[in-house]
Design an enzyme around this catalytic site. Sequence first.
Site, short mmCIF file in Angstrom:
data_model
loop_
_atom_site.label_atom_id
_atom_site.label_comp_id
_atom_site.label_asym_id
_atom_site.label_seq_id
_atom_site.Cartn_x
_atom_site.Cartn_y
_atom_site.Cartn_z
CG ASP A 234 -6.91 10.71 6.03
OD1 ASP A 234 -7.86 10.97 5.27
OD2 ASP A 234 -5.83 10.27 5.62
N GLY B 140 0.82 -1.20 0.00
CA GLY B 140 0.00 0.00 0.00
C GLY B 140 0.85 1.25 0.00
CB SER B 141 1.62 3.94 -1.66
OG SER B 141 0.67 3.95 -2.70
N GLY B 142 0.44 5.84 0.56
CA GLY B 142 -0.41 6.94 0.95
C GLY B 142 0.28 8.27 0.75
CB SER B 143 -0.61 11.66 1.98
OG SER B 143 -1.94 11.61 1.55
N GLY C 165 3.94 8.10 2.62
CA GLY C 165 4.85 6.97 2.60
C GLY C 165 4.26 5.73 1.96
CB VAL D 16 2.44 0.12 3.93
CG1 VAL D 16 2.42 -0.95 5.02
CG2 VAL D 16 1.96 1.45 4.48
#
Length: 727
Positions: A531, A399-402, A404, A406
Amino acid sequence: MGNLFRVNMAYNNLGGRDVDDLDFLCSLTNSTRLDVLAIGYNHFRGSIPQCISNLSMVLRIFALDGNEISGTLPNGIGNLINLEVLTATRNNFTGVIPTEIGYLGKLGNLYLHVNEFSGQIPHSIGNLSMLTELILRNNNLEGTIPSSLSSCQNLLVLDLSKNRLSGTIPPEIMGISSLSNYVDLSYNNLTGGLPMEVGNWKNLGILDLENNRISGEIPSSLGDCIMLEQLHLKINHFEGSIPPALSSLKGLEVLDLSNNSMSGEIPDFLEKLNLTTLGLEFNDFEGALPTGGVFTNASATFITGNKNLCGGLPEFRLPRCNSKEPRREKTKHSTRVVTICSISGLIGLLLVVMGTYTFHSRRDPQTVVSEFSRDGLLKVSYQALLKATNGFSSDYLIGSGSFGSVFRGVLDLNQATVAVKVINLRRYGAVKSFIAECEALRKVRHRNLVKIITACSGTDYQGNDFKALVYEYMMNGSLNGWLHPINEMNGEGEHAPRRLQLLQRVNIAIDVACALDYIHCNCDTPIVHCDLKPSNVLLDDEMTACVGDFGLVRFLPEATKELVAELSSSIGIKGSLGYIAPEYGTGGEVSIQGDVYSYGILVLEMFTGKRPTDEIFTDGLNLHSFAKAALPEHVYEVVDPFLMKEFHDDELGGSSYVRASRQNNKLRKIQGWLASIIRVGVVCSSEMPDDRMSAAEAVVALKVIQKELLQVITHAAEDDVTYISTS
């Protein structure tokens, strides 16, 4: 070595004797599997040989930075069509940037700064649609900024500073809405005005146009850049007054308008911004100087060279204002602002001290770098995390987000499978997010919150800062992957089973509400998540839901709740489109009711199967009104089609719920359950905060439905009716 796939000899003392230091690169042309080639920070001299055009076609990373390489960048660089990172910074490259660089369609990071490149920026760079960071500063580049850059719609960073660029800023590049870290065009020869289209940069953190020849008035559309934290317009030819629209920049910390031709009075709204530095030197401002906010700090406010200013605090040594009508009384307001700023400073200082004490930012990567170990948590190093994730391989990415990405990993120490969130420190605000998440997770313990194992803060093998959080691995991924399976895969790269039954969804909704009730009402310091969305709800091997990603949290100490809430709202609300409470968009303060709104949208998404950003929601229709209009008689029309298969016969012979309901004449009861669940989501997502129920009330309402569902399933089992497993 034909099967060689990685060469990393960075940070040594190699080279420096001959002008043909780099001829050894030609021997690597036989290594057809070469994936990484890093020779940075040595003493290599000479030019890059043309043979690099014959390097491996699968090469992803080519790092030449920090050497003494001269000559041109060969045209053959365009043959390396799978390059994702090209860094040649801090060398002595000359000549033009080859147009063939436009062939690198997968390039994400292009770093050519601190060299002696000349000529124009090639228009072919516009072909690099995957580019996220373009840094060309400190060169001798000339000509105009190519409008073709507007095609790079994934850019986060654009840095063309300290060159010889001329002409106007093309309004087309203002259409790159992805720009969020910074745009730096300072120290060039740019002319013309700042285009009105600058308002399209709504997510931008820093805009630096210092030391150019930009003229005209500051466009009011700049007020639409609500995420700005720094705005540098120093040493230009701007004129006119400071536009009132800038009052909407609630997160602005640095504003520098020095050495321009600006005039008029200094507006009162600057007192209310969270400014730490304000530069107004050498303009033509006049009238009374404000006395609140940043104007209470003479070392942070620069006003020299404005001969018509008066008043202000004694530290500024300005003459008294002669007007019979003094600047309107603001003593009470100023005192309040000073109090808020003082509390803000104390809170900021406390976070910095805690961050410094808990996470030392510079250590040897071999050493243990988690101070959480003092609390009995696992010690872990950069080396251990690198090994656990196979070098942070894309095969381990989950996974990825704003802020970083994972990765799934297995720690050598105890063979535990973990999730490693590697912070992208190039993203503006990432360090603040890291500290906030650490601070939140070390304060909370609950079965429905993702468990943090430890944290790592230090440096990698290239000497770059490295920060990561290590969590308990959640085998069943995120709720988002179960609701929208096309967009998410499990850790093995295969589509996971993606069918949540009615009872499972009710259980998950209860778990999330329990987590919110805990952080809102049962922590020593109330916490607002800010969030909440399906991708931040993770499921363990028993399908228990846990809320994660606390990078945007706000703390609400009871003793100063009002002031802290005001401060929180002043620094800009970040969240995810579709889940942000409507009052946040109009400057409302952070509150637990804002989290409840996000929860209501999440519940509606779980049971309708539709995202709040679904394309059907136009012309005033949204997920809330879509669901509300179906209550109570038409609820079947909005329910997720996957759920409907549980309520009707199919090719497998029908479901237990339907058979049990037929036996007990409870079809209407099923409709009643669904209507009650949808009603919880609708009430929680009410437009007015006071109309929303609390997380605790949502738990009570959903547990009634959960109990009745369990009774139906138990009754069906007792009647020897096959039913769908809820595990």
